[in-house]
Design a protein around this motif. Structure first.
Motif, PDB file in Angstrom:
ATOM      1  N   ASP A  20       0.821  -1.219   0.000  1.00  0.00           N
ATOM      2  CA  ASP A  20       0.000   0.000   0.000  1.00  0.00           C
ATOM      3  C   ASP A  20       0.854   1.268   0.000  1.00  0.00           C
ATOM      4  O   ASP A  20       0.735   2.115  -0.872  1.00  0.00           O
ATOM      5  N   ARG A  21       1.706   1.407   1.009  1.00  0.00           N
ATOM      6  CA  ARG A  21       2.522   2.609   1.118  1.00  0.00           C
ATOM      7  C   ARG A  21       3.564   2.668   0.002  1.00  0.00           C
ATOM      8  O   ARG A  21       3.832   3.731  -0.559  1.00  0.00           O
TER       9      ARG A  21
ATOM     10  N   ASP B 115       9.884  -7.702  -3.685  1.00  0.00           N
ATOM     11  CA  ASP B 115       8.756  -7.967  -2.786  1.00  0.00           C
ATOM     12  C   ASP B 115       8.578  -9.479  -2.702  1.00  0.00           C
ATOM     13  O   ASP B 115       8.776 -10.199  -3.686  1.00  0.00           O
TER      14      ASP B 115
ATOM     15  N   HIS C   4      12.021  -3.979   9.019  1.00  0.00           N
ATOM     16  CA  HIS C   4      12.724  -2.729   8.720  1.00  0.00           C
ATOM     17  C   HIS C   4      14.215  -2.826   9.036  1.00  0.00           C
ATOM     18  O   HIS C   4      15.047  -2.374   8.263  1.00  0.00           O
TER      19      HIS C   4
ATOM     20  N   GLU D 106      10.795   3.855   5.601  1.00  0.00           N
ATOM     21  CA  GLU D 106       9.482   4.193   6.163  1.00  0.00           C
ATOM     22  C   GLU D 106       9.506   4.140   7.682  1.00  0.00           C
ATOM     23  O   GLU D 106      10.280   3.424   8.289  1.00  0.00           O
ATOM     24  N   LYS D 107       8.623   4.936   8.274  1.00  0.00           N
ATOM     25  CA  LYS D 107       8.425   4.899   9.708  1.00  0.00           C
ATOM     26  C   LYS D 107       7.602   3.670  10.046  1.00  0.00           C
ATOM     27  O   LYS D 107       6.948   3.133   9.163  1.00  0.00           O
TER      28      LYS D 107
ATOM     29  N   GLN E 148       6.981  12.261   6.957  1.00  0.00           N
ATOM     30  CA  GLN E 148       6.859  13.348   5.983  1.00  0.00           C
ATOM     31  C   GLN E 148       6.454  14.680   6.613  1.00  0.00           C
ATOM     32  O   GLN E 148       6.683  15.736   6.017  1.00  0.00           O
TER      33      GLN E 148
ATOM     34  N   ARG F 112      -7.751  -5.521   6.013  1.00  0.00           N
ATOM     35  CA  ARG F 112      -7.738  -5.560   4.552  1.00  0.00           C
ATOM     36  C   ARG F 112      -8.164  -6.938   4.066  1.00  0.00           C
ATOM     37  O   ARG F 112      -7.769  -7.947   4.663  1.00  0.00           O
TER      38      ARG F 112
ATOM     39  N   TRP G   6      -0.620  -7.713   8.863  1.00  0.00           N
ATOM     40  CA  TRP G   6       0.453  -7.810   9.858  1.00  0.00           C
ATOM     41  C   TRP G   6       0.318  -6.759  10.961  1.00  0.00           C
ATOM     42  O   TRP G   6       0.743  -6.961  12.092  1.00  0.00           O
ATOM     43  N   ARG G   7      -0.298  -5.610  10.625  1.00  0.00           N
ATOM     44  CA  ARG G   7      -0.457  -4.510  11.597  1.00  0.00           C
ATOM     45  C   ARG G   7      -1.204  -4.901  12.870  1.00  0.00           C
ATOM     46  O   ARG G   7      -1.105  -4.219  13.876  1.00  0.00           O
TER      47      ARG G   7
HETATM   48  N1  LIG Z   1       4.589   7.577   6.127  1.00  0.00           N
HETATM   49  C1  LIG Z   1       3.309   7.243   6.088  1.00  0.00           C
HETATM   50  O1  LIG Z   1       2.416   8.093   6.116  1.00  0.00           O
HETATM   51  C2  LIG Z   1       2.930   5.793   5.999  1.00  0.00           C
HETATM   52  C3  LIG Z   1       1.621   5.422   5.642  1.00  0.00           C
HETATM   53  C4  LIG Z   1       1.303   4.080   5.572  1.00  0.00           C
HETATM   54  C5  LIG Z   1       2.265   3.128   5.890  1.00  0.00           C
HETATM   55  N2  LIG Z   1       3.517   3.505   6.255  1.00  0.00           N
HETATM   56  C6  LIG Z   1       4.531   2.485   6.619  1.00  0.00           C
HETATM   57  O2  LIG Z   1       4.922   1.770   5.448  1.00  0.00           O
HETATM   58  C7  LIG Z   1       5.273   0.418   5.806  1.00  0.00           C
HETATM   59  C8  LIG Z   1       4.458  -0.538   4.945  1.00  0.00           C
HETATM   60  O3  LIG Z   1       3.070  -0.403   5.226  1.00  0.00           O
HETATM   61  P1  LIG Z   1       1.972  -0.887   4.161  1.00  0.00           P
HETATM   62  O4  LIG Z   1       0.655  -0.452   4.655  1.00  0.00           O
HETATM   63  O5  LIG Z   1       2.404  -0.479   2.804  1.00  0.00           O
HETATM   64  O6  LIG Z   1       2.099  -2.483   4.301  1.00  0.00           O
HETATM   65  P2  LIG Z   1       1.755  -3.535   3.157  1.00  0.00           P
HETATM   66  O7  LIG Z   1       1.576  -4.846   3.830  1.00  0.00           O
HETATM   67  O8  LIG Z   1       0.655  -3.010   2.286  1.00  0.00           O
HETATM   68  O9  LIG Z   1       3.080  -3.540   2.266  1.00  0.00           O
HETATM   69  C9  LIG Z   1       4.262  -4.188   2.687  1.00  0.00           C
HETATM   70  C10 LIG Z   1       4.860  -4.888   1.477  1.00  0.00           C
HETATM   71  O10 LIG Z   1       6.093  -5.504   1.863  1.00  0.00           O
HETATM   72  C11 LIG Z   1       6.134  -6.832   1.325  1.00  0.00           C
HETATM   73  N3  LIG Z   1       7.043  -7.612   2.167  1.00  0.00           N
HETATM   74  C12 LIG Z   1       6.797  -8.250   3.328  1.00  0.00           C
HETATM   75  N4  LIG Z   1       7.922  -8.815   3.802  1.00  0.00           N
HETATM   76  C13 LIG Z   1       8.911  -8.515   2.915  1.00  0.00           C
HETATM   77  C14 LIG Z   1      10.292  -8.841   2.839  1.00  0.00           C
HETATM   78  N5  LIG Z   1      10.896  -9.571   3.797  1.00  0.00           N
HETATM   79  N6  LIG Z   1      10.996  -8.403   1.770  1.00  0.00           N
HETATM   80  C15 LIG Z   1      10.384  -7.658   0.799  1.00  0.00           C
HETATM   81  N7  LIG Z   1       9.072  -7.335   0.817  1.00  0.00           N
HETATM   82  C16 LIG Z   1       8.355  -7.758   1.869  1.00  0.00           C
HETATM   83  C17 LIG Z   1       4.690  -7.296   1.342  1.00  0.00           C
HETATM   84  O11 LIG Z   1       4.453  -8.341   0.416  1.00  0.00           O
HETATM   85  C18 LIG Z   1       3.956  -6.000   0.941  1.00  0.00           C
HETATM   86  O12 LIG Z   1       3.833  -5.869  -0.453  1.00  0.00           O
HETATM   87  C19 LIG Z   1       5.016   0.305   7.303  1.00  0.00           C
HETATM   88  O13 LIG Z   1       6.190   0.514   8.009  1.00  0.00           O
HETATM   89  C20 LIG Z   1       4.024   1.437   7.581  1.00  0.00           C
HETATM   90  O14 LIG Z   1       4.063   1.907   8.900  1.00  0.00           O
HETATM   91  C21 LIG Z   1       3.864   4.817   6.295  1.00  0.00           C
END
Ligand SMILES: NC(=O)c1ccc[n+]([C@@H]2O[C@H](COP(=O)([O-])OP(=O)(O)OC[C@H]3O[C@@H](n4cnc5c(N)ncnc54)[C@H](O)[C@@H]3O)[C@@H](O)[C@H]2O)c1
Length: 403
Positions: A43-44, A65, A108, A125-126, A154, A196, A229-230
């Motif tokens: 997503d992010r 990914d 992370h 990312e945070k 951000q 989700r 996972w969240r």
């Molecule tokens: N800055 C912001 O405003 C903001 C907003 C939303 C999310 N985030 C952060 O972004 C991060 C991701 O959140 P999300 O909602 O996109 O999660 P998500 O689950 O939608 O995306 C995570 C992705 O990582 C992949 N993944 C999992 N393990 C992996 C690995 N070992 N190697 C490679 N890829 C792997 C998953 O398949 C998935 O596509 C989190 O840390 C979240 O806190 C930040």
């Protein structure tokens, strides 16, 4: 001149000409094309991909990914990019300048440290990390590296932060002993916050489940956990890691606060009784040295007040709502002639700030120190909640993280 030679030449030229905050092995000139890779494009990651694609002279050349659906989606957006299931193959690519990490929280630390070890600049990312030991390792890795590190906080690039700092520094706010902040959301009845749907192609064949687990003990493939996972402590830091971190980083920066000295967090899973582990209703109190308390409260079953921060000073009040200018009101008892005002500084593009710093080697708006301090505040809060007591910084550092 080959690309590598050009960069080496530019490096030598730049080294002779200027003192750089972060000298680079591959110095990019102001107009050089920047090559970016991405790890974890869910997503992010998709949001961030859109942000990068809008910038001129930046190319997203590869992504990694663990889930094939994500690789296919990325390829459909940028047909020329290389895709990998193993992020280490991406880090092997010599012609990548910087890497954006948007994987789940518990991975992370691995992606952060390995990206720096591979000599790439990093947008992480945070929240920076899942635990205090992870945060210590990332801070040490960044400190001993000459790479540009931007944390995905951000709001550190907001005009509101520039205006708030100015009003605090010039005395308009006066002595501050308390900051109150809150974040609230709601969903239709029966629909849990953050939940989700699991796509039908999310199967053991299409996912490298062990890579996702990253050493976590959970054995069997569980598509719900991969997508959601969240909701689970072994991968997540709950809403403190998802949202408090943005606000606490902003408050720490505005007031130039050090690490918290103690945290207390209460609450529970009160409104989203769907099997999740992380609480939906939260009240956090963070003590800081020099007589300062920051409170943060959060609910998932009422969004009337949405989110904001109030810095309560003896001479004036600052109110901050994300995406809006700062507002200031004088405390008439101490500033009878003071006037209310609204901030005027425009936001910067946080992603663009990272790319510009990759070229200039300057320190970006959300450096590792702010990632670290905000992460420690998150981890102390969660440790307090899970241990059901107030936790000092020293106690938090001595505790072993638990899944
Ligand atoms: N800055 C912001 O405003 C903001 C907003 C939303 C999310 N985030 C952060 O972004 C991060 C991701 O959140 P999300 O909602 O996109 O999660 P998500 O689950 O939608 O995306 C995570 C992705 O990582 C992949 N993944 C999992 N393990 C992996 C690995 N070992 N190697 C490679 N890829 C792997 C998953 O398949 C998935 O596509 C989190 O840390 C979240 O806190 C930040």
């Amino acid at each position: 001149m080959t690309d590598q030679n050009r960069r080496t030449f530019l490096k030598q030229a730049a080294m002779g000409a200027a003192v750089l905050a972060y000298p680079s092995a591959t110095v990019l000139a102001a107009n050089d094309r920047v090559r970016v890779g991405m790890i974890g494009v869910g997503d992010r990651g998709n949001d961030l991909l859109g942000q990068v694609l809008k910038l001129s002279n930046v190319e997203v050349v590869a992504m990694a990914d663990v889930y094939s659906r994500r690789r296919d989606q990325a390829k459909s957006r940028v047909p020329g990019m290389q895709t990998f299931d193993d992020y280490r193959r991406l880090l092997d690519m010599k012609d990548i300048d910087g890497v954006i990490v948007a994987s789940p929280l518990h991975v992370h630390v691995r992606h952060f440290i390995d990206t720096l070890a591979a000599g790439k600049d990093l947008y992480a990312e945070k929240t920076m990390t899942w635990s205090i030991p992870d945060a210590d390792r990332c801070l040490a890795a960044a400190k001993s590296s000459d790479r540009v590190v931007q944390i995905g906080l951000q709001h550190e690039s907001s005009g509101a932060l520039v205006d708030a700092k100015r009003l605090i520094e010039d005395g308009s706010v006066g002595r501050v002993t308390h900051v109150e902040s809150w974040m609230s959301r709601n969903t239709p009845h029966g629909q849990g916050q953050w939940v989700r749907p699991v796509p039908s192609d999310c199967t053991a064949e299409n996912v490298d489940w062990n890579a996702f687990l990253n050493g976590r003990p959970d054995g069997a493939f569980d598509p719900f956990k991969l997508i959601n996972w969240r909701l689970f402590w072994e991968f997540s830091g709950g809403n403190c890691a998802e949202n408090m971190v943005h606000q606490i980083a902003w408050i720490i920066s505005a007031l130039d606060l050090p690490l918290p000295s103690a945290a207390y967090m209460s609450g529970g899973v009160f409104s989203e009784k769907d099997g999740r582990e992380v609480p939906d209703t939260i009240a956090v109190t963070l003590d800081f040295p020099k007589d300062m308390v920051v409170t943060w409260q959060s609910t998932f079953s009422n969004k009337h007040y949405e989110l904001g921060d109030r810095i309560l000073g003896s001479d004036g009040t600052l109110e901050h709502h994300f995406g809006e200018p700062i507002r200031y009101w004088p405390e008439k008892v101490n500033r009878p002639n003071g006037e209310s005002m609204t901030g005027t500084t425009h936001d910067q593009d946080h992603m663009k700030n990272w790319i510009e710093c990759m070229r200039s080697r300057a320190i970006p708006n959300a450096p590792v120190e702010i990632g670290y301090r905000s992460a420690i505040a998150v981890h102390m809060s969660n440790l307090s909640y899970r241990n059901k007591r107030r936790i000092t910084l020293e106690e938090a550092k001595a505790l072993t993280p638990e899944y």
